[in-house]
Design a protein around this motif. Structure first.
Motif, PDB file in Angstrom:
ATOM      1  N   ALA A  87      31.716 -41.107  37.564  1.00  0.00           N
ATOM      2  CA  ALA A  87      33.036 -41.657  37.887  1.00  0.00           C
ATOM      3  C   ALA A  87      32.938 -43.152  38.182  1.00  0.00           C
ATOM      4  O   ALA A  87      33.799 -43.927  37.762  1.00  0.00           O
ATOM      5  CB  ALA A  87      33.644 -40.917  39.077  1.00  0.00           C
ATOM      6  N   ARG A  88      31.891 -43.574  38.863  1.00  0.00           N
ATOM      7  CA  ARG A  88      31.714 -45.005  39.152  1.00  0.00           C
ATOM      8  C   ARG A  88      31.480 -45.804  37.877  1.00  0.00           C
ATOM      9  O   ARG A  88      31.993 -46.913  37.734  1.00  0.00           O
ATOM     10  CB  ARG A  88      30.568 -45.211  40.146  1.00  0.00           C
ATOM     11  N   ILE A  89      30.722 -45.254  36.956  1.00  0.00           N
ATOM     12  CA  ILE A  89      30.494 -45.931  35.670  1.00  0.00           C
ATOM     13  C   ILE A  89      31.819 -46.096  34.930  1.00  0.00           C
ATOM     14  O   ILE A  89      32.138 -47.167  34.422  1.00  0.00           O
ATOM     15  CB  ILE A  89      29.476 -45.154  34.814  1.00  0.00           C
ATOM     16  N   GLN A  90      32.602 -45.024  34.889  1.00  0.00           N
ATOM     17  CA  GLN A  90      33.888 -45.077  34.202  1.00  0.00           C
ATOM     18  C   GLN A  90      34.847 -46.018  34.923  1.00  0.00           C
ATOM     19  O   GLN A  90      35.617 -46.735  34.284  1.00  0.00           O
ATOM     20  CB  GLN A  90      34.489 -43.680  34.106  1.00  0.00           C
ATOM     21  N   GLU A  91      34.809 -46.041  36.239  1.00  0.00           N
ATOM     22  CA  GLU A  91      35.683 -46.930  36.995  1.00  0.00           C
ATOM     23  C   GLU A  91      35.380 -48.397  36.689  1.00  0.00           C
ATOM     24  O   GLU A  91      36.286 -49.204  36.524  1.00  0.00           O
ATOM     25  CB  GLU A  91      35.534 -46.678  38.495  1.00  0.00           C
ATOM     26  N   ARG A  92      34.124 -48.715  36.602  1.00  0.00           N
ATOM     27  CA  ARG A  92      33.758 -50.105  36.278  1.00  0.00           C
ATOM     28  C   ARG A  92      34.259 -50.504  34.897  1.00  0.00           C
ATOM     29  O   ARG A  92      34.712 -51.623  34.684  1.00  0.00           O
ATOM     30  CB  ARG A  92      32.250 -50.287  36.385  1.00  0.00           C
ATOM     31  N   GLN A  93      34.193 -49.571  33.947  1.00  0.00           N
ATOM     32  CA  GLN A  93      34.719 -49.863  32.623  1.00  0.00           C
ATOM     33  C   GLN A  93      36.233 -50.087  32.687  1.00  0.00           C
ATOM     34  O   GLN A  93      36.756 -51.018  32.083  1.00  0.00           O
ATOM     35  CB  GLN A  93      34.399 -48.751  31.638  1.00  0.00           C
TER      36      GLN A  93
END
Length: 142
Positions: A87-93
């Motif tokens: 979720a953090r990876i996707q949020e950064r994107q």
């Protein structure tokens, strides 16, 4: 990498562009070329299979490291830790996409291009909502 079944298709759905660090992007490419996490077997077999497809020693070292390095505290479940990290990876994107949308909106005169402006603004609102959901998931509140 160590427990591919934990995320499976959820990882495979994350666009390659979400991984902006070149070594991580290269590992993501290797995983995609190997059929994605959903095609993974057990951990040891999966890491060995990925190592057969790495393009260079730098990526080989990172795959090996990710395959053996302890990456979480003993108090967290693997499922929760993996979901929060994803979720953090996707949020950064999404944060990068939001910045891009805001930049485009600032350069666009709504009086001259009302349809395009409204479309971009709608996209921005939707991206902000997606980011809010992912941030909550990344913080472990869902």
């Amino acid at each position: 990498m160590q427990r591919p079944a934990v995320l499976g298709p959820a990882f495979d759905e994350v666009p390659a562009g979400a991984f902006i660090a070149p070594p991580h992007a290269a590992v993501r490419e290797v995983i995609a070329a190997a059929g994605g996490v959903a095609a993974a077997g057990g951990s040891a077999e999966w890491v060995a299979y990925l190592l057969e497809h790495v393009p260079n020693d730098q990526v080989r070292s990172l795959v090996t490291l990710l395959g053996v390095e302890p990456v979480r505290s003993a108090q967290e479940s693997d499922d929760r830790y993996a979901a929060e990290l994803l979720a953090r990876i996707q949020e950064r994107q999404l944060t990068r996409m939001i910045a891009d949308a805001k930049s485009k909106l600032q350069r666009l005169n709504p009086a001259d291009h009302p349809e395009e402006y409204n479309r971009l603004f709608g996209d921005l609102v939707a991206l902000e909502q997606q980011r809010r959901v992912l941030r909550e998931r990344g913080l472990g509140s869902q």
